[in-house]
Write an enzyme that holds these catalytic residues in place. Structure first.
Site, PDB file in Angstrom:
ATOM      1  N   LYS A 326      42.870 -10.227  -6.198  1.00  0.00           N
ATOM      2  CA  LYS A 326      41.850 -10.739  -7.112  1.00  0.00           C
ATOM      3  C   LYS A 326      42.301 -12.006  -7.833  1.00  0.00           C
ATOM      4  CE  LYS A 326      39.126  -6.574  -7.698  1.00  0.00           C
ATOM      5  NZ  LYS A 326      38.550  -5.560  -8.604  1.00  0.00           N
ATOM      6  N   ARG A 360      43.208   0.798  -4.567  1.00  0.00           N
ATOM      7  CA  ARG A 360      42.243   0.286  -3.585  1.00  0.00           C
ATOM      8  C   ARG A 360      42.770  -1.042  -3.059  1.00  0.00           C
ATOM      9  NH1 ARG A 360      37.604  -2.989  -3.695  1.00  0.00           N
ATOM     10  NH2 ARG A 360      35.932  -2.310  -2.282  1.00  0.00           N
TER      11      ARG A 360
END
Length: 380
Positions: A326, A360
């Protein structure tokens, strides 16, 4: 004789077992080994003075602003430093005290009872849309099924399939278009009985799409809206599915437009408490909480959530963290998504250390190796 300084991250129970300490003693000593920092906001100044004395009486301490003993301000923030054993003792003491200390006692008891998970599970990400922020997660039809099989072989216990991007600024799409994207993969995974080799999750909040997946071997609903839609909560209850309740401030279209929090941990806690209660009213028993890294959070919010993740163990449900590749990593070390695996591993291992039970990820093989090393370091 030798004197050795050991890491405070050492497996205290394993060390006590090596010393052949009796079982009762191991439990007592393990409770004395874990140090907690408990930040208490807006505490009545009278409660702060009582708690300070009680903390000292059990060997703990409470940091308070100067002037607290003279009650110069009616309410203060405070920082409690205590072991698990001391938290338990304080929780008993404060139950009978005034000024709101009974509520503090209940929280201390809750924190004292938190147990870290023995190991973390890997959730592998597979996207069938063409606009997810990391191109390496995009697969279609047969290629997606092949990718899923590879991830399972590499160590993924959960596969998270998505057909709609939720990156900042992404656009929503109709449910029928979403189903068209994920249907071939759902059908193929069902035909090959892959649900017998791993748990399958659908990253969606569209009831019709979720219903299709739950009928075909999927058993986890990964809802970025945190069960905002009653129909999704109802589906989870009817199918006995696990509900992943994620926190997001705003929507994917608005969430990164100057997100603000007065009390980050407190506001997320209130959100989770309300959504857990909602889930229960629909018969949902299996719940996972996701703090929503990057979903309506600035860099400082994301870092705090990883660092203080253990706070959310108080709810008693598994925690999921998804920081894979991210943009928060690029805000620290300028980089493209394809270059962010090292930063991802650092964030996820710290999350596991702080209580994450599911991570995740885009890169299953790398995480499986990193977790094995982590477990070898701290769980021998």
């Amino acid at each position: 004789m030798r004197v050795e300084r050991l890491s405070t991250q050492s497996d205290i129970r394993a060390l006590l077992a090596r010393l052949d300490v009796d079982a009762g003693g191991r439990k007592i000593l393990a409770a004395k080994a874990a140090l907690h920092f408990i930040y208490i906001r807006d505490l009545h100044v009278g409660a702060a003075n009582i708690l300070k004395q009680d903390a000292l009486s059990v060997g703990a301490d409470l940091a308070v602003p100067k002037g607290t003993i003279l009650a110069q301000t009616p309410r203060v923030d405070a920082l409690l430093l205590a072991t698990t054993r001391q938290l338990e003792e304080l929780a008993r003491k404060e139950l009978a005290q005034p000024f709101g200390l009974k509520e503090v006692a209940l929280e201390l008891k809750r924190f004292a009872g938190v147990k870290k998970p023995a190991a973390a599970k890997i959730m592998g990400i597979v996207n069938t849309n063409e606009d997810s922020f990391f191109s390496g997660s995009r697969f279609k039809d047969a290629a997606a099924v092949e990718r899923i099989e590879t991830m399972i072989e590499e160590g993924a216990q959960i596969i998270d399939l998505g057909g709609v991007s939720s990156r900042p600024g992404s656009a929503a799409i109709p449910a029928d278009e979403e189903l068209e994207r994920v249907k071939p993969v759902i059908d193929a995974a069902y035909a090959h009985r892959l649900y017998e080799r791993a748990d399958f999750s659908l990253d969606s909040y569209a009831p019709s799409v979720l219903s299709y997946a739950l009928e075909r071997g999927f058993n986890i609903v990964n809802d970025i809206t945190g069960l905002a839609d009653d129909a999704v909560a109802k589906l989870c209850g009817e199918y006995g599915a696990t509900a992943v309740i994620m926190h997001m401030q705003g929507t994917p279209q608005t969430m990164q437009a100057q997100p603000q929090y007065d009390d980050l941990l407190g506001e997320l806690s209130d959100f989770f408490a309300a959504r857990i209660e909602k889930a229960k009213t629909y018969g949902v028993e299996a719940i996972v909480l996701d703090v929503g890294i990057g979903f309506g959070k600035r860099l400082e919010h994301n870092l705090k959530l990883v660092r203080d993740l253990a706070h959310f163990r108080r709810f008693g449900y598994p925690l999921l963290v998804g920081a894979s590749r991210k943009s928060m990593i690029a805000k620290i070390v300028p980089s493209e998504p394809s270059e962010r695996l090292p930063g991802t591993l650092a964030l996820h291992l710290e999350s596991v250390r702080n209580g994450a039970e599911i991570i995740r990820v885009h890169d299953v093989k790398a995480h499986a190796q990193a977790l094995k090393i982590y477990e070898a370091l701290y769980h021998l």
